[in-house]
Motif scaffolding. Sequence first.
Motif, PDB file in Angstrom:
ATOM      1  N   PHE A 191       0.843  -1.198   0.000  1.00 41.51           N
ATOM      2  CA  PHE A 191       0.000   0.000   0.000  1.00 41.51           C
ATOM      3  C   PHE A 191       0.876   1.245   0.000  1.00 41.51           C
ATOM      4  O   PHE A 191       2.022   1.208   0.416  1.00 41.51           O
ATOM      5  CB  PHE A 191      -0.979   0.027   1.181  1.00 41.51           C
ATOM      6  CG  PHE A 191      -0.344  -0.092   2.538  1.00 41.51           C
ATOM      7  CD1 PHE A 191       0.189   1.007   3.195  1.00 41.51           C
ATOM      8  CD2 PHE A 191      -0.287  -1.329   3.176  1.00 41.51           C
ATOM      9  CE1 PHE A 191       0.778   0.877   4.444  1.00 41.51           C
ATOM     10  CE2 PHE A 191       0.289  -1.456   4.436  1.00 41.51           C
ATOM     11  CZ  PHE A 191       0.822  -0.352   5.073  1.00 41.51           C
ATOM     12  N   TYR A 192       0.307   2.344  -0.505  1.00 39.18           N
ATOM     13  CA  TYR A 192       0.988   3.631  -0.469  1.00 39.18           C
ATOM     14  C   TYR A 192       0.765   4.238   0.906  1.00 39.18           C
ATOM     15  O   TYR A 192      -0.366   4.278   1.402  1.00 39.18           O
ATOM     16  CB  TYR A 192       0.468   4.559  -1.569  1.00 39.18           C
ATOM     17  CG  TYR A 192       0.880   4.095  -2.940  1.00 39.18           C
ATOM     18  CD1 TYR A 192       2.181   4.296  -3.385  1.00 39.18           C
ATOM     19  CD2 TYR A 192      -0.015   3.432  -3.767  1.00 39.18           C
ATOM     20  CE1 TYR A 192       2.576   3.847  -4.629  1.00 39.18           C
ATOM     21  CE2 TYR A 192       0.375   2.981  -5.019  1.00 39.18           C
ATOM     22  CZ  TYR A 192       1.674   3.194  -5.445  1.00 39.18           C
ATOM     23  OH  TYR A 192       2.069   2.741  -6.676  1.00 39.18           O
ATOM     24  N   THR A 193       1.832   4.714   1.533  1.00 43.30           N
ATOM     25  CA  THR A 193       1.738   5.206   2.905  1.00 43.30           C
ATOM     26  C   THR A 193       1.098   6.582   3.005  1.00 43.30           C
ATOM     27  O   THR A 193       0.341   6.837   3.935  1.00 43.30           O
ATOM     28  CB  THR A 193       3.124   5.236   3.571  1.00 43.30           C
ATOM     29  OG1 THR A 193       3.986   6.086   2.806  1.00 43.30           O
ATOM     30  CG2 THR A 193       3.718   3.843   3.665  1.00 43.30           C
ATOM     31  N   SER A 194       1.398   7.476   2.092  1.00 42.38           N
ATOM     32  CA  SER A 194       0.876   8.855   2.133  1.00 42.38           C
ATOM     33  C   SER A 194       0.752   9.393   0.714  1.00 42.38           C
ATOM     34  O   SER A 194       1.521  10.263   0.300  1.00 42.38           O
ATOM     35  CB  SER A 194       1.816   9.758   2.943  1.00 42.38           C
ATOM     36  OG  SER A 194       1.933   9.304   4.258  1.00 42.38           O
ATOM     37  N   PRO A 195      -0.214   8.889  -0.074  1.00 43.84           N
ATOM     38  CA  PRO A 195      -0.260   9.228  -1.504  1.00 43.84           C
ATOM     39  C   PRO A 195      -0.563  10.682  -1.823  1.00 43.84           C
ATOM     40  O   PRO A 195      -0.421  11.088  -2.970  1.00 43.84           O
ATOM     41  CB  PRO A 195      -1.353   8.307  -2.050  1.00 43.84           C
ATOM     42  CG  PRO A 195      -2.207   7.978  -0.872  1.00 43.84           C
ATOM     43  CD  PRO A 195      -1.281   7.977   0.317  1.00 43.84           C
ATOM     44  N   GLY A 196      -0.932  11.482  -0.833  1.00 41.01           N
ATOM     45  CA  GLY A 196      -1.178  12.894  -1.085  1.00 41.01           C
ATOM     46  C   GLY A 196       0.089  13.683  -1.359  1.00 41.01           C
ATOM     47  O   GLY A 196       0.049  14.739  -1.989  1.00 41.01           O
ATOM     48  N   PHE A 197       1.244  13.156  -0.904  1.00 42.24           N
ATOM     49  CA  PHE A 197       2.494  13.890  -1.122  1.00 42.24           C
ATOM     50  C   PHE A 197       3.713  12.998  -1.311  1.00 42.24           C
ATOM     51  O   PHE A 197       4.795  13.498  -1.594  1.00 42.24           O
ATOM     52  CB  PHE A 197       2.763  14.877   0.034  1.00 42.24           C
ATOM     53  CG  PHE A 197       2.916  14.217   1.376  1.00 42.24           C
ATOM     54  CD1 PHE A 197       4.141  13.742   1.803  1.00 42.24           C
ATOM     55  CD2 PHE A 197       1.831  14.067   2.214  1.00 42.24           C
ATOM     56  CE1 PHE A 197       4.281  13.130   3.035  1.00 42.24           C
ATOM     57  CE2 PHE A 197       1.952  13.465   3.451  1.00 42.24           C
ATOM     58  CZ  PHE A 197       3.192  12.988   3.868  1.00 42.24           C
ATOM     59  N   ALA A 198       3.569  11.666  -1.149  1.00 42.10           N
ATOM     60  CA  ALA A 198       4.729  10.778  -1.271  1.00 42.10           C
ATOM     61  C   ALA A 198       4.394   9.567  -2.129  1.00 42.10           C
ATOM     62  O   ALA A 198       3.246   9.119  -2.170  1.00 42.10           O
ATOM     63  CB  ALA A 198       5.184  10.325   0.118  1.00 42.10           C
TER      64      ALA A 198
END
Length: 180
Positions: free
Chosen positions: A110-117
């Motif tokens: 999974f993407y940990t923080s897709p809003g900025f990373a």
Amino acid sequence: MKKFEEKTINTTSIYEGKVVDLRVDEVSLPNGRTAKRELIKHPGAVAVIPITKDNKIVLVEQFRKPLEKSLVEIPAGKVEIGEAPEVTARRELEEETGYTTNELSFVTSFYTSPGFADELMHIYITDELEKMDTPPASDEDEFVEVLELTLDEAKELVEQERIHDAKTNYAILYLHALGR
């Protein structure tokens, strides 16, 4: 065209570090306007849900500088360039806990923080642990304490917010769902 796609007009590199790179992209929005996006580039990470023969979860406690407190977490670490996630998983398990395994089962990514990373976290599980006689040295700037807890004890730490990160909370929920 991808739905809601933002096309990059310009990229400015701000910082290139050991763990992350930071850049600012100027993008064209679907409505024709422009905006700036601050982006963290990360090589990816791996975490392991290690279960002992007596059904305890092996966790590590370590200080997390961005939070200014210690957290209890499943062992995890950054994927090195050119390294397969399974190799990272075994290396981090050995370095952080002193256990090794020949059996790693992939659980999810999974993407940990897709809003900025763009960090993609891969999760593995093993219940085939062997204590190492001579574990490899940890990273020179990493200090951890190994804990072995039952699922109920780990749930208590979730309630106390000592377990308070996404990957470890996911691991606790996953084990609960499996009925472990």
